[in-house]
Enzyme design. Structure first.
Site, PDB file in Angstrom:
ATOM      1  N   VAL A 132      21.563  -6.104  -5.245  1.00 36.73           N
ATOM      2  CA  VAL A 132      22.167  -6.908  -6.309  1.00 36.73           C
ATOM      3  C   VAL A 132      23.512  -6.310  -6.728  1.00 36.73           C
ATOM      4  O   VAL A 132      24.523  -7.015  -6.853  1.00 36.73           O
ATOM      5  CB  VAL A 132      21.193  -6.998  -7.512  1.00 36.73           C
ATOM      6  CG1 VAL A 132      21.867  -7.641  -8.711  1.00 36.73           C
ATOM      7  CG2 VAL A 132      19.952  -7.793  -7.113  1.00 36.73           C
ATOM      8  N   GLY A 190      -6.885 -34.827 -16.074  1.00 39.79           N
ATOM      9  CA  GLY A 190      -8.128 -35.596 -15.984  1.00 39.79           C
ATOM     10  C   GLY A 190      -7.857 -36.898 -15.269  1.00 39.79           C
ATOM     11  O   GLY A 190      -6.956 -36.984 -14.442  1.00 39.79           O
ATOM     12  N   CYS A 217      -8.498 -39.902 -10.672  1.00 46.39           N
ATOM     13  CA  CYS A 217      -8.028 -39.491  -9.332  1.00 46.39           C
ATOM     14  C   CYS A 217      -7.894 -37.983  -9.148  1.00 46.39           C
ATOM     15  O   CYS A 217      -8.389 -37.439  -8.161  1.00 46.39           O
ATOM     16  CB  CYS A 217      -6.692 -40.155  -9.042  1.00 46.39           C
ATOM     17  SG  CYS A 217      -6.847 -41.929  -8.852  1.00 46.39           S
ATOM     18  N   ARG A 251     -12.410 -42.409 -17.873  1.00 45.39           N
ATOM     19  CA  ARG A 251     -13.123 -41.637 -16.839  1.00 45.39           C
ATOM     20  C   ARG A 251     -12.444 -40.292 -16.648  1.00 45.39           C
ATOM     21  O   ARG A 251     -11.243 -40.206 -16.435  1.00 45.39           O
ATOM     22  CB  ARG A 251     -13.128 -42.407 -15.517  1.00 45.39           C
ATOM     23  CG  ARG A 251     -14.024 -43.620 -15.558  1.00 45.39           C
ATOM     24  CD  ARG A 251     -13.818 -44.474 -14.339  1.00 45.39           C
ATOM     25  NE  ARG A 251     -12.439 -44.946 -14.247  1.00 45.39           N
ATOM     26  CZ  ARG A 251     -11.950 -45.551 -13.187  1.00 45.39           C
ATOM     27  NH1 ARG A 251     -12.694 -45.755 -12.130  1.00 45.39           N
ATOM     28  NH2 ARG A 251     -10.695 -45.964 -13.171  1.00 45.39           N
TER      29      ARG A 251
HETATM   30  N1  LIG Z   1      16.954  -7.562  -3.895  1.00 41.98           N
HETATM   31  C1  LIG Z   1      16.889  -8.820  -4.292  1.00 41.98           C
HETATM   32  O1  LIG Z   1      16.898  -9.769  -3.500  1.00 41.98           O
HETATM   33  C2  LIG Z   1      16.845  -9.139  -5.759  1.00 41.98           C
HETATM   34  C3  LIG Z   1      17.100 -10.457  -6.190  1.00 41.98           C
HETATM   35  C4  LIG Z   1      17.082 -10.737  -7.550  1.00 41.98           C
HETATM   36  C5  LIG Z   1      16.794  -9.725  -8.452  1.00 41.98           C
HETATM   37  N2  LIG Z   1      16.511  -8.471  -8.014  1.00 41.98           N
HETATM   38  C6  LIG Z   1      16.218  -7.447  -9.012  1.00 41.98           C
HETATM   39  O2  LIG Z   1      17.418  -6.685  -9.201  1.00 41.98           O
HETATM   40  C7  LIG Z   1      17.099  -5.318  -9.424  1.00 41.98           C
HETATM   41  C8  LIG Z   1      17.780  -4.457  -8.376  1.00 41.98           C
HETATM   42  O3  LIG Z   1      17.243  -4.805  -7.107  1.00 41.98           O
HETATM   43  P1  LIG Z   1      17.890  -4.221  -5.766  1.00 41.98           P
HETATM   44  O4  LIG Z   1      17.140  -4.850  -4.650  1.00 41.98           O
HETATM   45  O5  LIG Z   1      19.379  -4.361  -5.822  1.00 41.98           O
HETATM   46  O6  LIG Z   1      17.478  -2.654  -5.907  1.00 41.98           O
HETATM   47  P2  LIG Z   1      17.841  -1.465  -4.942  1.00 41.98           P
HETATM   48  O7  LIG Z   1      16.681  -0.564  -4.925  1.00 41.98           O
HETATM   49  O8  LIG Z   1      18.409  -1.976  -3.654  1.00 41.98           O
HETATM   50  O9  LIG Z   1      19.039  -0.739  -5.705  1.00 41.98           O
HETATM   51  C9  LIG Z   1      18.887  -0.081  -6.936  1.00 41.98           C
HETATM   52  C10 LIG Z   1      19.984   0.982  -7.022  1.00 41.98           C
HETATM   53  O10 LIG Z   1      19.917   1.555  -8.339  1.00 41.98           O
HETATM   54  C11 LIG Z   1      20.278   2.917  -8.197  1.00 41.98           C
HETATM   55  N3  LIG Z   1      19.908   3.659  -9.395  1.00 41.98           N
HETATM   56  C12 LIG Z   1      18.692   4.116  -9.781  1.00 41.98           C
HETATM   57  N4  LIG Z   1      18.786   4.781 -10.951  1.00 41.98           N
HETATM   58  C13 LIG Z   1      20.069   4.709 -11.341  1.00 41.98           C
HETATM   59  C14 LIG Z   1      20.775   5.173 -12.475  1.00 41.98           C
HETATM   60  N5  LIG Z   1      20.176   5.843 -13.459  1.00 41.98           N
HETATM   61  N6  LIG Z   1      22.096   4.934 -12.551  1.00 41.98           N
HETATM   62  C15 LIG Z   1      22.723   4.250 -11.564  1.00 41.98           C
HETATM   63  N7  LIG Z   1      22.103   3.784 -10.466  1.00 41.98           N
HETATM   64  C16 LIG Z   1      20.803   4.013 -10.361  1.00 41.98           C
HETATM   65  C17 LIG Z   1      19.572   3.342  -6.922  1.00 41.98           C
HETATM   66  O11 LIG Z   1      20.112   4.532  -6.395  1.00 41.98           O
HETATM   67  C18 LIG Z   1      19.826   2.114  -6.034  1.00 41.98           C
HETATM   68  O12 LIG Z   1      21.026   2.274  -5.303  1.00 41.98           O
HETATM   69  C19 LIG Z   1      15.563  -5.246  -9.412  1.00 41.98           C
HETATM   70  O13 LIG Z   1      15.102  -5.377 -10.726  1.00 41.98           O
HETATM   71  C20 LIG Z   1      15.162  -6.437  -8.590  1.00 41.98           C
HETATM   72  O14 LIG Z   1      13.869  -6.868  -8.912  1.00 41.98           O
HETATM   73  C21 LIG Z   1      16.560  -8.159  -6.692  1.00 41.98           C
END
Ligand SMILES: NC(=O)c1ccc[n+]([C@@H]2O[C@H](COP(=O)([O-])OP(=O)(O)OC[C@H]3O[C@@H](n4cnc5c(N)ncnc54)[C@H](O)[C@@H]3O)[C@@H](O)[C@H]2O)c1
Length: 449
Positions: free
Chosen positions: A11, A264, A267, A330
């Site tokens: 993200v 309900g 159907c 029904r």
């Molecule tokens: N991957 C997806 O497709 C997706 C889609 C929508 C939402 N999300 C949500 O977005 C969030 C991030 O997902 P992701 O897949 O990008 O995660 P990821 O694990 O790929 O990346 C997370 C990053 O955060 C860093 N990190 C951890 N602690 C930190 C800190 N204290 N300071 C700075 N950086 C720190 C890690 O080193 C890592 O690089 C999650 O909550 C996930 O559920 C993910």
């Protein structure tokens, strides 16, 4: 705008590149030095279509950089996006370690920063997390949320594999906040995107990812169960689901997506049972399809539990048909509710202008004869008389005339099963079956582990 992004994973890296491509100055922050070095070398931290070129170009243009120094990044920017991971614990709760560690950084640094700072939580978090982070920051800095800073929910909807495309074509942009100022700042981030911007309460925005992803999992599982049944019968399951998706009125639509009472009618229960039995006869397990009716029973029990919590015995039903505008009784969930309440010793009166017991015929009559044979004695012809007599009113169908009837009610308990759009006098106690907290057995306080 000057933006910092915490977390340079899927993200964070996509947001970094795309926000820079849209003209913003963006600094990424990560605890992982390798990822920081990658960005500072003009390389993406992830494998995704188009992201390498975006990061390389934006790096060359000087719009992106990365650091491990959170203090420097917060002080240099007006808006921070949090995109750190939120994995599950072994027990299935959310592991907020990374989020809370970032929140601590803000508690430390915002103390010494002037100006309004917006923190947009892009990670997927449970409802109440923004509130918790804001309270932490207030506690550490002595500053006031929505005055000196704001923590808003801004969930990410991208999918890995098409992340850059999804970033530029989101289904919608969702901003959860109680601060108009923060909302208007965050929405400028997405000015270039074609999607509708929806501003909602913070907790509403926070729960949306869970609702969306659970529904997506449900869709896949439902299609798989239908597929398993069809293939056992030599039917092309893809053709079945293609035809299913052509119905944009009932299948792929808003229809049936309103929380409320049990389903309900003649159907739905019958045909659900039919498909379930077909699967059983084919020796197939279909747990999703098989558990649908259980949810319906729970909705019934929920209504009964609300009514049992009140000692009032006179209950007036507004509507008894399985939906508004019909006399079909029904499998009407309201009939089942009435039957149960009568069994528990409540006194009932029912008003439904569509139902004339003397005119009931065929299976409709048989159904009533089996379930509430003395229905005619419970029916009243005048809604006002029913309201006058009742301690509790149960709104069972969305009949237009009930809007006025309820508008005139006073000092009643009103259990609404259909979310009728009536102006209800606050002298009444209004309970929505699953949109009021007081409908729950024990209204929950969110706890964090
Ligand atoms: N991957 C997806 O497709 C997706 C889609 C929508 C939402 N999300 C949500 O977005 C969030 C991030 O997902 P992701 O897949 O990008 O995660 P990821 O694990 O790929 O990346 C997370 C990053 O955060 C860093 N990190 C951890 N602690 C930190 C800190 N204290 N300071 C700075 N950086 C720190 C890690 O080193 C890592 O690089 C999650 O909550 C996930 O559920 C993910």
């Amino acid at each position: 705008m000057n933006i910092s992004i915490f977390g340079l994973g899927y993200v964070g890296c996509v947001s970094l590149g795309c926000l820079a491509q849209n003209g913003h100055q963006v600094v990424g922050v990560d605890v992982n030095k390798t990822k920081v070095d990658q960005i500072n070398d003009g390389r993406a931290t992830i494998v995704e279509k188009d992201i390498d070129a975006i990061i390389a170009t934006q790096h060359l243009l000087g719009r992106i950089r990365a650091t491990t120094n959170f203090r420097e990044a917060i002080l240099a920017t007006d808006l921070s996006i949090i995109a750190v991971g939120t994995p599950s614990t072994a027990q299935g709760h959310l592991n907020l370690t990374y989020i809370l560690s970032v929140a601590e950084h803000f508690g430390e640094v915002l103390r010494e920063k002037d100006g309004f700072h917006v923190i947009a939580l892009r990670s997927t978090v449970m409802p109440g997390t923004c509130e918790k982070i804001a309270a932490m920051i207030e506690d550490r800095t002595g500053k006031t949320r929505d005055v000196d800073f704001a923590v808003v929910s801004n969930p990410e909807f991208l999918r890995e594999g098409t992340a850059v495309h999804d970033y530029y074509h989101p289904p919608l942009t969702l901003i959860g906040t109680e601060s108009e100022r923060a909302a208007s700042i965050v929405r400028t981030l997405y000015d270039e995107l074609p999607a509708e911007v929806v501003i909602a309460e913070t907790k509403t925005a926070e729960i949306m990812k869970y609702v969306n992803n659970t529904y997506h999992a449900l869709k896949i599982s439902f299609a798989n169960e239908v597929g398993n049944i069809c293939s056992s019968l030599g039917i092309d399951s893809h053709e079945v689901m293609d035809i299913f998706c052509k119905d944009k009125q009932l299948n792929i639509s808003k229809y049936y997506f309103k929380p409320g009472f049990a389903y309900g009618g003649s159907c739905l229960p019958k045909d659900l049972k039919g498909l379930q039995t077909l699967a059983h006869d084919l020796y197939l397990q279909v747990p999703v399809i098989s558990s649908i009716h259980r949810t319906n029973e729970i909705q019934m029990q929920r209504a009964i539990a609300v009514l049992m919590r009140h000692s009032h015995r006179n209950i007036g039903f507004l509507g008894i048909g399985f939906k508004a505008g019909t006399d079909d009784l029904r499998n009407s969930p309201a009939v089942e509710l009435a039957e149960t309440l009568l069994g528990k010793g409540f006194t009932l009166k029912i008003y439904d202008r569509n139902v004339h017991t003397s005119k009931l015929t065929g299976t409709n009559k048989e159904y009533i004869d089996q379930h509430i044979p003395h229905l005619s004695r419970l029916m009243v012809q005048d809604a006002e008389e029913l309201v006058e007599w009742s301690d509790v009113l149960v709104v069972c169908t969305k009949e237009a005339e009930f809007v006025q009837v309820l508008g005139e009610a006073s000092n009643k308990i009103i259990l609404d099963l259909v979310r009728i759009q009536a102006e209800i006098d606050p002298a009444n106690q209004y309970i929505g079956i699953n949109w009021s907290q007081d409908a729950a057995e024990s209204p929950a306080q969110l706890t964090f582990r």
